[in-house]
Structures are given as C-alpha cells and as structure tokens.
Design a protein around this motif. Structure first.
Motif, PDB file in Angstrom:
ATOM      1  N   LEU A   1       0.963  -1.009  -0.023  1.00 54.75           N
ATOM      2  CA  LEU A   1       0.292   0.030  -0.362  1.00 54.75           C
ATOM      3  C   LEU A   1       0.757   1.309   0.053  1.00 54.75           C
ATOM      4  CD1 LEU A   1      -2.773  -0.869   2.375  1.00 54.75           C
ATOM      5  CD2 LEU A   1      -3.185  -0.539   0.176  1.00 54.75           C
ATOM      6  N   GLY A   2       0.783   2.649  -0.667  1.00 54.28           N
ATOM      7  CA  GLY A   2       1.061   3.438  -0.848  1.00 54.28           C
ATOM      8  C   GLY A   2       0.368   4.921  -1.373  1.00 54.28           C
ATOM      9  N   ILE A   3       1.001   5.827  -0.942  1.00 51.90           N
ATOM     10  CA  ILE A   3       0.358   7.208  -1.181  1.00 51.90           C
ATOM     11  C   ILE A   3       1.415   8.150  -1.564  1.00 51.90           C
ATOM     12  CG2 ILE A   3       0.240   7.577   1.475  1.00 51.90           C
ATOM     13  CD1 ILE A   3      -2.518   9.289   0.832  1.00 51.90           C
ATOM     14  N   ALA A   4       0.960   8.864  -2.046  1.00 53.74           N
ATOM     15  CA  ALA A   4       2.031  10.314  -3.022  1.00 53.74           C
ATOM     16  C   ALA A   4       1.717  11.309  -2.376  1.00 53.74           C
ATOM     17  CB  ALA A   4       2.830   9.888  -3.672  1.00 53.74           C
ATOM     18  N   TRP A   5       1.592  12.414  -1.905  1.00 54.10           N
ATOM     19  CA  TRP A   5       1.118  13.772  -1.905  1.00 54.10           C
ATOM     20  C   TRP A   5       2.415  14.478  -2.648  1.00 54.10           C
ATOM     21  CZ3 TRP A   5       0.876  17.637   1.970  1.00 54.10           C
ATOM     22  CH2 TRP A   5       0.916  19.557   1.434  1.00 54.10           C
ATOM     23  N   ARG A   6       2.084  15.198  -3.474  1.00 53.38           N
ATOM     24  CA  ARG A   6       2.819  16.201  -4.453  1.00 53.38           C
ATOM     25  C   ARG A   6       2.614  17.433  -4.244  1.00 53.38           C
ATOM     26  NH1 ARG A   6       4.139  15.153 -11.021  1.00 53.38           N
ATOM     27  NH2 ARG A   6       5.666  16.834 -11.202  1.00 53.38           N
ATOM     28  N   ALA A   7       3.290  17.665  -2.982  1.00 54.42           N
ATOM     29  CA  ALA A   7       2.739  18.896  -1.620  1.00 54.42           C
ATOM     30  C   ALA A   7       3.208  20.472  -3.139  1.00 54.42           C
ATOM     31  CB  ALA A   7       3.572  19.005  -0.744  1.00 54.42           C
ATOM     32  N   ARG A   8       3.900  20.372  -4.158  1.00 50.99           N
ATOM     33  CA  ARG A   8       4.477  20.509  -4.687  1.00 50.99           C
ATOM     34  C   ARG A   8       4.773  20.899  -5.917  1.00 50.99           C
ATOM     35  NH1 ARG A   8       8.674  25.072  -0.808  1.00 50.99           N
ATOM     36  NH2 ARG A   8       6.538  25.599   0.324  1.00 50.99           N
ATOM     37  N   PRO A   9       4.999  21.613  -7.315  1.00 50.00           N
ATOM     38  CA  PRO A   9       5.384  20.734  -8.725  1.00 50.00           C
ATOM     39  C   PRO A   9       6.705  19.991  -8.201  1.00 50.00           C
ATOM     40  CG  PRO A   9       4.792  22.826  -8.691  1.00 50.00           C
ATOM     41  CD  PRO A   9       4.365  23.512  -7.505  1.00 50.00           C
TER      42      PRO A   9
END
Length: 730
Positions: free
Chosen positions: A481-489
C-alpha cells in the motif's frame, strides 16, 4: 581487528572520525563554491540558468519502476534513485561501485577479487552474499539478470553499454517477486542520433588494462529526421594481473541491441556474449595479513589454484505498445552459462540453461469520479543446472601415488563427488491499482503471488553416497500500500507499507552442514514487512533533496556460515526475527561550473531473536552492514577542463553473528582530472588521469561473514594511478 574503537558520533568532528572529516570537507567545499558564485553577477546569472535547467530536468524525468507506463518519480510512493552515468566526467565504469556511487541506502562492497562479484546491499539486503548478488532484484532493460532462485551473477554485465541505473530502495516483492529487497534496473545507452558514431575508451590502472569500442546509429528518413529505429554494439576486453597477488583477469564481453517500430509496436532484440577463460580467486585475509600487506592472497587459494572460467550467452526480445496512459509490454529471453570453478574444497562445474518471459500492461481511465490506473502482469522463469563436483587434486605432483580420490596424479580433477541436475522454476503474477485523488494525491495498492519450485535429481548414488534427490515448493503472497502527495510541482511526500520474501537458492538448499541427503527441509524463506515515509524533490529551485525513513521486520532471516573443516564451503540457517531501521539522505546541487552531492545512510540492524545451540545472539548487530555510510563528490568544470573528488566513508562493520570481530571504519578518497578537447574534424579526445584511494588507506572493503580460519577481511583497493583515454568519432 576486533579491538577497534567504536565509531564516534556524527555530531562531533574528531581527527580520527573519517565520516565527520569527509562531511566537514565536503561542506567546506560547498560553502566555498557558494561564496565564489556570489562574487560576480555573471556567475549568478549562470547559476540561475543552471537552476532552471535542473528544475526542468527533474520535472521531465520518467521512470518505469512501477512496471506500467513511464511516470514522474514525484507521483510514486517509493524511495527511488537514478544515476545517469555519463553525467559524471570520465567515470571508470570498472565496476558497479562506480555507477552506484552516491545513492543512499545502497552499499557496494568491492572485493578486489575478479573471481567474486561485488557484494551489493540495499538496506542491508544482500550483505550476506557469499557469491553473486542476493536479496536484490537486478534487471537490464526490464529483463531479469536475477535467476528464479534469487541469485544474480553480475560478471557478465557490460557497463560500457549502460547509460543509467534506476533503483528502488526498499521492499518491492509486490511488483517484482522473489529476492526484491530492492530493485536495480540497468538501462542501456541510447543509440547515437547520427547514422554512425563510435565511442571508444582505453583504461589502465592497478595492473589491469581495458579497452572498449561502442558503435551506434539511428535510422533516418529522407528528410534526415530520426525514426523509431536504431542499433548499438559494444565490445570490451579486460586483462591483467589485478591489484592483489593471484588476481589475474582475462575477460571479453560483447553486447548488441537493435530497435525498430512496426505498425505502432516498438520491437527490440538484445544479445550478450561473455567469455572469461581465467579469473583468479585471491581470497580473504586475516586481520594480521591485512595490516601487513593488503595485496596478499589466501595461501590456500594458491595451492588449490582457486579460480573460475565462465562463458555466458543470452538473447532477448522485447516489445512495447501504447502511449503514456495505456501500455502493453512483453519480453522473452533464453540463455546459457558454463562455469568451471576450482575451489579449495572441490572443483565445481555447472552447465546452466535459463529461459523466461513477462507480459505486463496498464490502462488509465477517466470515466470515474477520480482517474484510475490499473496494471497487471505475469513473470515466468526457469533455470536448469547440470552440476558436477570433483575432488581437487591440484596439490599432487604427477609422480605421486594414485589414490581413490585422485586416481590420476597430475590431473587437477579427481574423482566425482557430486553429479546432479537442479531445476528451479518461478511463476508470479501481480495486480496494481492507483487512484489520482484531488490535491495531487496518488494512492496505490498492489498484490502479487509467487511460486518457486526447487527440484534435484541425483545422478551419483553409491553405497556411501546417499540419494540427494528431492523437491520443495515455496510460495508467498506479497501486498503493498502506498500514497504520494505532490505538495508542490517539484516536491512530493510519500509513505508505504510493503513486503518482500526471499527464498534460499538451490545451492543453499543443497549445502547442508550435517551432510544430510536431499534438500534442506529446515531452511525457510525470509519474509519482510516494511513501513516507510519520505520526501523528495527540489528545494529553493537549486537543491535536490531525498530523505527516507524506514523500519522493517524480517522473519526467518537467512544467515550464512562457513562449514567447519571444509574451507570455502558455506551453509545457511534461519534467524528467528530481526529488525532494521534507517534514515537515508541525499542532497545534490548543480551550477554551470560545479556539481556537488552528499549521500548519508544511517542503519540500525539487529537480531531480535536468534539462538544457535547454547549461543544467544539476541540484540547483536547484523553483520556486514555499517551503522553509518557516507558518500560525497564535487566536480568542477571550466573551458573543457574538469576535476572530480569523491570519497566513501564507513563506520566499523561486524563480521560475525556474535559481534566479536569487526572491520575498522575507514575513509577512501579518489580524484580524477581531465580535458575534453575541441572536435578536430569528426574526432574528439578526452584524456583523464586519476588516483584511487589517494592516501593508500588499508581497510577491509568487504567482510566474509562467519568465516573460518579467521579470514574475515577482503581488502579494499590499494592506491593506484589510472589513465583513461576516450575517443569519440562521428
């Protein structure tokens, strides 16, 4: 070398602390560089341009480590690294340690032994390997170099034809299956955009000489536009006596690839040929021998003439179809390998055949509220080894009397000790789903099932030799299971929960220290659960940062030990439970004149539950892995001239399960300088001189875990002067 003091804290800079000293020097160089850049407005303008270029480069990077369409690494929930080899001026390419320099969490132990592959460890997985690479899945252009039982011979990998390396620094069995404590994917150099070009290198240093010629070209239409076809061929020859006694190497490798696009499908054919008629096994040393002269060999390896001769060939076919959102990829490969390997305890001869293939694809749909990407694939591999072991009679003169073990004195090969066929088949399939949620959030899940079948058919059964035939089936289900948040470009934060499993190899299952027949029924696969968080991207438009924190629990960890009274023969057992935690940090910066990089890995790996008879190893550190590993480099360029300083520093390393023997910490520095001459006609020259291990530090670059005869230490390379001449013609 068990009396070495403990490695001091990184918070203090002590005269004898190699990591702190190396870090202080690199920080000073970085500060000096920044100060020099601020002195003139012209330099500032150049730096601004370089920062913009760096940001655009990161934004344009695409990777395929998810085994589906090429993706931005900022959308992936993995600790991911890339090394572009040609970005480092006059890189030696003499081994994988050169190309993997500066990747946190990755440790390469160069054994200075042409008969033994370097030991590669990713987060400690692979540090126990006796030969080849273990615990890490290795590929080339998506084709597995790792065998279905988890072992990877790397001697036949031609680095001259490799353009970059992508690394997953963490458990990835949910996508890649057995022995995926980490994944290293070597990617071939792209053909020249011109119809014909040559890139040749001549290398000399430390008793070894190497020459390579790489030719390539691309197909063009009548207007001169490059089409979807191209070709590349590389031949490399290495020979010499090596940096230590009894370390002669004579090797030739060839690699070729041809690509074409037909009906919207991209096809590629690859072929590899490797021939090493002689690679001598110089062996490991005692602490006293290492202190006296690191060039010494193991005397038993000389009297027993320990060495290897290898021939290997492989042919691969790859096909890919689709755009960035919807893809379908397929591959097939077949190969052979023959090995003649005299060792102190026996002469091992193996005739191997391998075959395999894969089919995987992905599809992205926007019909739902949130875009959904689905991927699936299947991998199959098979290896068949015909193995013969002979008595090693190299110490007997031709005039010696005949014996039952050595019936023909003067012949190195004596009586047959083992004759069997070993078969390993691996079959695995996976599914993966990713949801693209609002606010640039990417949530993904994957699940894989693998089944590995081991079978041995004994062909040498006598009254005293028991039947070693047998079969075992080992399987595993691996979720992620994984999650990624592209907080900035240009900045992302990620987290994952992942798993891995690693089966024993067929050799590890058959090598039983108690002499029992058949496959070892008590040796189980090791299984790993990992939790990880990290951040990666660009900071202040000039500094690229990568920080990862992880904690892993390993059940039934596979632990090697030397079989008593049988020098060179290794067996394995399971430790009940181990824990691993670490922090990986990587900082790089580039300007118009300078490249600077620092990578630090902190590891705390321990046995939680591990008993062998009356011995209790609970709480002891896992051998072979330093608590601190620091790598750094600075490259300066101006008007065609360039200079690079790079260094590796390691804290001390345990060499046995009981933590009673240690290899001391060290820092080793390398320096290279050269000049890229202007093109004259169609030819350009690039001479480079370098000094490896500039201060001639005596250290153990690798350790033999739980060794017998106190031979724990494999010396790092002594100081040597190198010369490289690169010739480009088009």
């Amino acid at each position: 070398m068990h009396n070495e003091p403990r490695f001091s804290s990184l918070r203090r800079i002590r005269r004898r602390d190699p990591i702190a000293a190396l870090g202080a020097v690199m920080l000073t160089l970085a500060a000096t560089t920044a100060h020099a850049q601020a002195r003139t407005r012209a330099d500032s303008a150049k730096a601004d341009s370089a920062r913009t270029t760096s940001a655009q480069a990161l934004q344009g990077v695409r990777v395929t480590v998810t085994r589906d369409a090429a993706r931005s690494p900022l959308e992936l929930p993995f600790a991911w690294s890339r090394a572009t080899i040609d970005d480092r001026p006059a890189l030696r390419r003499s081994g994988v340690a050169d190309v993997l320099l500066g990747i946190p969490g990755v440790q390469v132990q160069d054994r200075a032994n042409p008969s033994q592959d370097p030991r590669i460890a990713v987060r400690g997985f692979g540090a126990r390997s006796a030969f080849g690479v273990r615990g890490v899945r290795v590929l080339r252009d998506g084709i597995p170099l790792t065998l279905p039982d988890g072992q990877t011979p790397l001697d036949w990998l031609d680095l001259e034809s490799v353009g970059r390396v992508d690394v997953i620094r963490g458990t990835a069995a949910a996508l890649y299956g057995n022995a995926a404590g980490g994944v290293i994917d070597f990617r071939s150099r792209a053909p020249s955009a011109r119809p014909f070009a040559i890139d040749a290198r001549l290398w000399d240093g430390g008793g070894l000489q190497r020459g390579s010629v790489l030719a390539s070209g691309s197909r063009r239409d009548t207007t001169g536009t490059v089409q979807g076809g191209g070709w590349l061929g590389s031949v490399t020859r290495t020979t010499g006596d090596g940096p230590r006694q009894w370390s002669h190497l004579d090797a030739t490798s060839a690699f070729g690839r041809a690509m074409a696009t037909l009906g919207g499908t991209r096809f590629e054919v690859q072929g590899t040929r490797y021939d090493t008629p002689r690679a001598e096994n110089t062996g490991a040393l005692t602490a006293a021998e290492l202190a006296r002269d690191p060039r010494l060999p193991d005397s038993l390896n000389i009297t027993r003439r320990s060495r290897k001769a290898v021939e290997q060939s492989q042919l691969s076919l790859l096909a890919a179809r689709g755009d960035g959102a919807n893809t379908l990829n397929a591959s097939l490969f077949v190969g052979t390998r023959t090995l003649d390997n005299p060792l102190p305890f026996a002469i091992v001869a193996v005739d191997r055949h391998v075959a395999g293939g894969s089919l995987h694809g992905a599809r992205r749909t926007t019909r739902l509220s949130w875009p959904l990407r689905l991927g699936a694939g299947v991998d199959a591999q098979r290896q068949v080894d015909d193995r013969l072991n002979f008595e090693n009679c190299s110490t007997l003169a031709a005039s010696a009397p005949a014996t039952a073990l050595c019936p023909k004195p003067g012949n190195e090969r004596g009586s047959v000790r083992l004759n069997q066929q070993e078969r390993v088949g691996g079959l695995g399939g996976y599914v993966r789903a990713e949801v693209e949620a609002p606010h640039r959030i990417f949530a993904s899940a994957a699940l894989r099932y693998d089944r590995v079948n081991f079978a041995v058919r004994d062909r040498f059964i006598t009254g005293t030799n028991l039947d070693d035939s047998g079969e075992r089936v080992l399987s595993a289900v691996s979720p992620m299971l994984g999650i990624a948040w592209r907080a900035r470009p240009l900045l992302s934060v990620y987290a994952n929960l992942s798993t891995a499993f690693e089966t024993p190899t067929i050799t590890e299952l058959t090598n039983q220290d108690n002499g029992a027949a058949g496959l070892n029924a008590l040796l189980d696969p090791q299984r790993t659960r990992t939790a990880e968080v990290g951040v990666q991207g660009m900071l202040w438009s000039r500094l690229r940062a990568d920080v990862a924190l992880f904690r892993a629990t390993v059940l039934e960890e596979l632990v090697p030990f030397d079989v008593p009274n049988q020098p060179g023969r290794r067996a394995f057992r399971n430790a009940g439970r181990t824990s691993r935690q670490g922090i990986e940090t990587n900082l790089t910066a580039s300007t118009s004149m300078f490249d600077i990089g620092v990578a630090h890995t902190w590891s705390r790996f321990e046995f939680d539950t591990y008993r062998v008879g009356a011995a209790n190893y609970d709480g002891k550190v896992i051998p072979g892995i330093p608590a601190h590993l620091l790598q750094a480099y600075v490259t300066a360029r101006r008007a065609g001239w360039f200079a690079t300083v790079d260094g590796t520093a390691s804290s001390r390393v345990s060499a046995d399960d009981a933590s009673t023997v240690f290899a001391a910490g060290y820092a080793a520095w390398n320096v290279r300088a050269g000049y890229t001459a202007p093109r004259v006609g169609h030819v350009r020259l690039e001479p480079t001189v370098g000094i490896e291990n500039m201060f001639d530090r005596r250290y153990a670059g690798s350790v033999v875990i739980n060794a017998t005869r106190s031979r724990y230490f494999e010396p790092g390379l002594p100081r040597r002067l190198t010369f490289v001449m690169r010739i480009q013609a088009e």
